[in-house]
Design an enzyme around this catalytic site. Structure first.
Site, PDB file in Angstrom:
ATOM      1  N   THR A 158      20.441  85.736  -8.964  1.00  0.00           N
ATOM      2  CA  THR A 158      21.885  85.803  -8.829  1.00  0.00           C
ATOM      3  C   THR A 158      22.404  86.904  -9.734  1.00  0.00           C
ATOM      4  OG1 THR A 158      21.845  83.395  -8.526  1.00  0.00           O
ATOM      5  CG2 THR A 158      23.987  84.362  -8.887  1.00  0.00           C
TER       6      THR A 158
ATOM      7  N   GLU B 204      19.740  83.995  -3.725  1.00  0.00           N
ATOM      8  CA  GLU B 204      18.975  82.818  -4.138  1.00  0.00           C
ATOM      9  C   GLU B 204      17.816  83.215  -5.046  1.00  0.00           C
ATOM     10  OE1 GLU B 204      17.731  78.799  -4.642  1.00  0.00           O
ATOM     11  OE2 GLU B 204      19.513  80.002  -4.666  1.00  0.00           O
TER      12      GLU B 204
ATOM     13  N   GLY C 180      21.778  82.773 -13.092  1.00  0.00           N
ATOM     14  CA  GLY C 180      20.845  81.939 -13.831  1.00  0.00           C
ATOM     15  C   GLY C 180      20.445  80.671 -13.126  1.00  0.00           C
ATOM     16  N   GLY C 181      20.711  80.566 -11.811  1.00  0.00           N
ATOM     17  CA  GLY C 181      20.277  79.402 -11.070  1.00  0.00           C
ATOM     18  C   GLY C 181      20.885  78.124 -11.610  1.00  0.00           C
TER      19      GLY C 181
ATOM     20  N   ASP D 109      18.388  75.710  -1.205  1.00  0.00           N
ATOM     21  CA  ASP D 109      19.266  74.960  -2.102  1.00  0.00           C
ATOM     22  C   ASP D 109      19.630  73.593  -1.524  1.00  0.00           C
ATOM     23  OD1 ASP D 109      19.410  76.501  -4.330  1.00  0.00           O
ATOM     24  OD2 ASP D 109      21.394  77.337  -3.945  1.00  0.00           O
TER      25      ASP D 109
END
Length: 648
Positions: free
Chosen positions: A450, A470, A542-543, A490
């Site tokens: 991201t 993603e 950073g997910g 996700d």
């Protein structure tokens, strides 16, 4: 005509670039001005990534957002009296700065920044992905939430990610991510076109000029991109277009300083610049559908159609605004869980004297966090993640408890949640609040690649935009010069929880997968409880750890008095809903040797029962904060992030 400088002219000293504007006044810690507007100058001292000594079994490698590439020590703030912008790459910040310098709005700047990021940082975001945008219109005082999240195709079923078909219950090949099944209908181009139509002033076509020039003329691969290519080389080899672009003829990864040109991307941008609808209809759309359906090498195809693309629409959502320390914090509502989880964490922390737990030995890198400060924040995050994991999904399909965020964020509820936090011992794994169905919790899928953009323009408009494909390099499928996302991973691959109840974040046709992205705007209090002046713009990639990165930055600024550069440079720490607590071992104040056994913060947390992971973190934070005479900005030393500002 915007003046643009190529990466090939300025070079790429490892992680040692930041952008500032000549003539910008700053405090004594501000970086010195460069020779001219929108020039690239050094800020901080680069330190390449060191091999971690953490025991492999103790590291949560699935939580790492992207390849960690080091840390720039002693970065200093950038000050500006009129406009400011921060992106994750020097060339993108430079291009966006020039748009703002020439009178463009925040909406104009994010279009240009995204077009350049999709070229020079393709592992993180691009035309084939999606994003969430908070936009502040200074003239009207309104905050708008734009949902450009990808959607599942109409032909998808709840088992779309689990097996090839109802008749062939084998796993998608070569795996779910690299198959066509992970690819959602991209939303970012439509969203950017919509926000530009409402808030842009620079002609749409002109906003793509810098990215087209770079794609045609070439740019040097940055150290971060080179490291990402090396990590992903085995997967990139499986896609002919990706292999031809990112790898050498012998299959080895292209290295830093190698020059990339991307005429296919320039052609795609040219079509979009003429008409953004070109991305969703015509040749580009047909090429996307063909790439998703590709079965070469035994790949399982996806089921996106030209009708799915043509029917994609941006969703306008109600921004999620709550109070903290007298400020108003506005975030993104579902299908992003970031806004709710950040607000819930802060709502619990408001019941603790966080100003008594400031970092010690504060320096340019943010100092050393205290054991109690990290403990309290991590515990509040565990409780927030527990509710997020159980209840938050696309509210067009699954309503929140009580039908709105107010139930999870109510003051009485958060008082009760805060009371569960003990100063003496970690709770390990938190239980969600009891609101009945929809589900029993299931493991959250990992989230990865991201990028984030923060902008304030001369008119006072602002944008906080988190954009993603993603995982790093998305689904490894390349088409027309850009990569396609793997955003559907996700979703929960399992449609039913252990209790037999349907999972809120299960895959359904036309549904948007839950995200953790947390673009954030902060406002000063106004008269009679009204929204006051814009105070700060922040956010991070950073997910699943985005929530942790944003919380530590907001607390750092509002509770601990850190300037924006100190706040984003400070140690990354926090926890999802598991016994593990992250403490970023890449930070110079953390001794990560011997699994952190010699570090006082790590030892103190372990004495409270935390299972501490000292693996390197890879946040990409930026923060722009109102100063005495304009804006002060900070960019994350863990990536190639940069800030630039200018005068009116």
């Amino acid at each position: 005509m915007m003046r643009f400088w190529s990466a090939r002219r300025v070079g790429w000293p490892l992680l040692a670039v930041v952008l500032v504007l000549a003539g910008c006044a700053g405090d004594q810690s501000a970086a010195p001005p460069p020779a001219g507007p929108c020039d690239i100058v050094a800020n901080g001292t680069p330190a390449p990534r060191a091999e971690s000594s953490t025991e492999p079994g103790n590291r949560d490698t699935t939580a790492a957002p992207e390849t960690a590439t080091g840390y720039r020590t002693d970065m200093t703030t950038v000050a500006a009296t009129g406009f400011a912008v921060a992106t994750a790459n020097p060339l993108a910040t430079q291009a966006a700065c020039q748009v703002l310098r020439d009178g463009g709005t925040a909406a104009d700047a994010i279009v240009t920044a995204q077009a350049v990021l999709g070229l020079v940082e393709p592992q993180s975001s691009g035309l084939g992905g999606g994003g969430f945008l908070l936009y502040y219109d200074a003239a009207g005082g309104a905050v708008q939430a734009y949902d450009g999240r990808e959607v599942a195709p109409a032909a998808a079923t709840e088992n779309y990610l689990r097996w090839v078909s109802e008749a062939d219950k084998t796993d998608p090949q070569p795996d779910t991510r690299a198959s066509g099944r992970s690819i959602g209908v991209p939303g970012v181009v439509r969203m950017l076109a919509d926000v530009h139509a409402e808030h842009g002033e620079t002609p749409w076509r002109d906003l793509f000029t810098p990215a087209v020039a770079l794609a045609d003329d070439g740019f040097d691969i940055s150290p971060r991109l080179a490291a990402a290519i090396a990590d992903a080389a085995p997967q990139l080899r499986l896609d002919a277009d990706a292999a031809a672009y990112f790898l050498e003829p012998d299959g080895s990864p292209k290295s830093a300083q190698s020059v990339l040109t991307n005429p296919a991307y320039a052609k795609t941008l040219g079509a979009i610049a003429s008409d953004p609808e070109a991305f969703y209809t015509g040749e580009i759309a047909r090429n996307i559908v063909a790439a998703v359906a590709d079965t070469s090498g035994g790949r399982t195809p996806g089921l996106i159609t030209v009708e799915d693309l043509a029917g994609y629409r941006t969703k306008m959502r109600e921004p999620l605004c709550t109070g903290y320390r007298g400020k108003q914090i506005c975030g993104m509502p579902p299908p992003s869980s970031g806004g709710i989880a950040v607000a819930a964490t802060l709502g619990m922390l408001e019941h603790f004297p966080m100003d008594q737990h400031k970092p010690t030995d504060v320096d340019l890198n943010g100092g050393r966090p205290t054991v109690m400060g990290v403990h309290l924040i991590s515990e509040a995050e565990r409780l927030a993640y527990a509710d997020r994991d159980r209840y938050v999904a696309d509210t067009d399909f699954v309503p929140l408890p009580g039908g709105s965020p107010a139930t999870l964020l109510g003051s009485d509820y958060l008082v009760g949640r805060a009371a569960l936090i003990s100063p003496d011992r970690t709770m390990g794994t938190a239980q969600p609040g009891e609101f009945g169905p929809p589900i029993a919790p299931v493991p959250a899928p990992p989230e990865h690649g991201t990028s984030h953009i923060s902008v304030v323009d001369r008119q006072g408009n602002a944008a906080s935009f988190t954009t993603t494909i993603e995982s790093a390099f998305g689904a490894f499928h390349m088409v027309d010069g850009f990569l396609l996302n793997n955003q559907l991973t996700d979703f929960s691959a399992e449609p039913v929880g252990p209790d037999g109840v349907p999972v809120a974040n299960r895959l359904q046709p036309g549904k948007r997968p839950r995200s953790t992205m947390a673009p954030t705007l902060i406002f000063e209090p106004g008269a009679a409880g009204a929204r006051g002046r814009l105070y700060a713009v922040t956010g991070s990639p950073g997910g699943a750890t985005i929530i942790q990165f944003v919380v530590k930055t907001v607390v750092g600024i509002l509770d601990w008095g850190l300037d924006p550069q100190q706040a984003v440079s400070s140690v990354d720490f926090g926890a999802a809903n598991s016994p593990k607590t992250n403490v970023g071992g890449e930070h110079p104040s953390i001794d990560a040797s011997d699994d952190g056994d010699h570090d006082p913060l790590v030892r103190g947390l372990r004495e409270l029962g935390h299972q501490v992971d000292v693996g390197d973190q890879s946040s990409g934070l930026s923060a722009l904060v109102r100063g005495t005479s304009g804006w002060i900005g900070g960019a994350d030393p863990r990536r190639e992030g940069v800030v630039m500002g200018g005068s009116n």
